[in-house]
Scaffold this active site. Sequence first.
Site, PDB file in Angstrom:
ATOM      1  N   GLU A 351       0.880  -1.036  -0.338  1.00 31.73           N
ATOM      2  CA  GLU A 351       0.027  -0.142  -0.223  1.00 31.73           C
ATOM      3  C   GLU A 351       1.158   1.019  -0.190  1.00 31.73           C
ATOM      4  OE1 GLU A 351      -2.178   0.786   3.683  1.00 31.73           O
ATOM      5  OE2 GLU A 351      -3.486   2.065   2.589  1.00 31.73           O
ATOM      6  N   HIS A 375      -4.950  -4.332  -0.251  1.00 32.81           N
ATOM      7  CA  HIS A 375      -4.452  -3.357  -1.310  1.00 32.81           C
ATOM      8  C   HIS A 375      -3.585  -3.979  -2.424  1.00 32.81           C
ATOM      9  CE1 HIS A 375      -5.903  -0.281   1.010  1.00 32.81           C
ATOM     10  NE2 HIS A 375      -5.487  -0.357   1.724  1.00 32.81           N
TER      11      HIS A 375
HETATM   12 ZN   LIG Z   1      -6.932  -1.245   5.782  1.00 34.74          ZN
END
Ligand SMILES: [Zn+2]
Length: 509
Positions: A351, A375
């Site tokens: 992320e 993510h």
């Molecule tokens: Zn999260």
Amino acid sequence: MRVFICLTWLTLLTNVQSVPAWYKAPREAILATERRQSIGGMLTLTSEEEAVNKIIMAAKQTEINSAIYDHSNFIPAVHFFQGRHLMEQSKVFKIIQQMPKGAALHLHYGSITSNDWLVKNVTYRPDCYMCVKQKVITKTGFYVTPPSDKDCKWLRISAERAKSKDITEFDQWLYNNLTLTVDNPEVVYPNINVIWRRFEQYFKTVRGLLKNAPVMKDALYETLREFHVDGVQYLEIRIGLIRPYEVNGTTHDTTWFVETFRDVVNQFKQDYPDFSGAKLILAGRKVNSASAILQDVKVVTDLVKRFPDVILGYDLVQQEDVTHTLLYYISDLLYPESHSSNLPYFFHAGETDWLDIHDNNLIDAILLNTSRIGHGFAIPKHPEVMRLIKERNIPIEVNPISNQVLKLVSDLRNHPAAILISQDFPVCISSDDPAPWEALPLSHDFYMAFMALAASDDDLRVLKQLAINSMNFSGMTSQEKASALRLWETKWNSFLKHVLRSHTTPIVG
Ligand SMILES: [Zn+2]
Ligand SMILES: *[C@@H]1O[C@H](CO)[C@@H](O)[C@H](O)[C@H]1NC(C)=O
Ligand SMILES: *[C@@H]1O[C@H](CO)[C@@H](O)[C@H](O)[C@H]1NC(C)=O
Ligand SMILES: *[C@@H]1O[C@H](CO)[C@@H](O)[C@H](O)[C@H]1NC(C)=O
Ligand SMILES: *[C@@H]1O[C@H](CO)[C@@H](O)[C@H](O)[C@H]1NC(C)=O
Ligand SMILES: *[C@@H]1O[C@H](CO)[C@@H](O)[C@H](O)[C@H]1NC(C)=O
């Protein structure tokens, strides 16, 4: 000017027809191959689905065409805080709102219950206090007698509301102090560190409300209700190993919380038989010491054994590029494996915009046999990671609006998940933390995925497959999955009928 561009563009389109056949055939073949390879590309639509597909694709094309000359019209290309109101006029969005979207698998307790409800319900309870410093609420809590605090002043909210001249204005002030939404996000939140500080402040501010035991029960129920209204039938919620408290100061342990959660979910399923359920992923914080994480790992390993129907596993959270890596905790995370035990992981990884030690979390997540990746924004930069994910079918939880608001990407057409979707990676769509940025539980994120992460000509099939993926990639047992899918199919069929009923004449671009 516009007419001129329009004509040129039309000429460009018509010119396609003069392409020689020997050239056109391989060209069409490449396009067809790409279409087949993307998510949903292998699905065959029924005639009813075809009819709905015409409606939704006409609307999608209209929205894209109207934005070719003016990108500020294209909702995924502008900041969500500025584009949200445009969505209210979007036909595609309205259809997606009605659509049964299956499961939301990437969510955090603390940021999934609407601010509206926090203000209108929780702050109206007696004994609810806020700690205020220069007109900013820094903490909240329930007390018989609030503690003394050097940093801020504890005030009983109901008393302040009663004293205020205008209750609507007072509630609006509370609301404004919670929400991250502003008119000029580029100015207020110039970089990732600024927005993350504000984001963490949100969690700190609402923590005292949401950790209160009676509020917690109601907040969980309310969250399920809000998601259900938005077309979500199953949730997986990440939460820390918290100790909920009563107003008299006594606290409960995680076992109490897990049992309470199970009771609330069962109650909700009784009240709404068209709901499939919810489970938990416990989470530690990536600023904690290694010994704290080891402690978590041991506790959660035990909890998963005791509550296999509720607790799925463990994750580590917080802003990835400024906190400890998974490798930092490696011996703690390997503890179950080295003690002939088992703890499923559901790691956030990649992320970040960096290509460095932090996005190497992707590699450690895979080696630690993560059940899914949260993510995975950095995945397309790692060819070997991509190969392993495909080979092992490791689902990726994509949260488009979160990645935009938290400053990884501004124009969602540049979101790297477009690459994953175009190659049928095991992707599902979720919303991470819809409450602080006033997104709907899942519809806004689904809209972004359909309009900007999928190709312009990706159609109802990608929407259908993303919904199916979300249930297929969940931590439900295979029996639960089968029954969730059956339930979803019923919802899907009434959705198709609903769209057809409300669009009796097909829309033309
Ligand atoms: Zn999260
Ligand atoms: C808050 O929600 C609870 C549970 O849904 C409900 O019983 C209560 O009446 C609500 N309180 C207010 C002030 O709206
Ligand atoms: C809370 O409200 C105050 C005064 O209205 C405002 O200055 C402040 O920016 C708000 N707090 C946050 C965190 O937005
Ligand atoms: C505190 O409140 C809880 C919940 O109402 C109650 O069960 C408990 O007995 C109380 N504890 C004390 C010490 O009063
Ligand atoms: C991951 O799974 C493989 C295959 O089941 C197993 O051999 C390995 O020990 C696991 N690794 C960890 C860290 O649990
Ligand atoms: C569920 O996922 C598995 C593994 O990715 C896949 O083989 C299967 O076809 C999927 N099922 C559906 C209904 O999409």
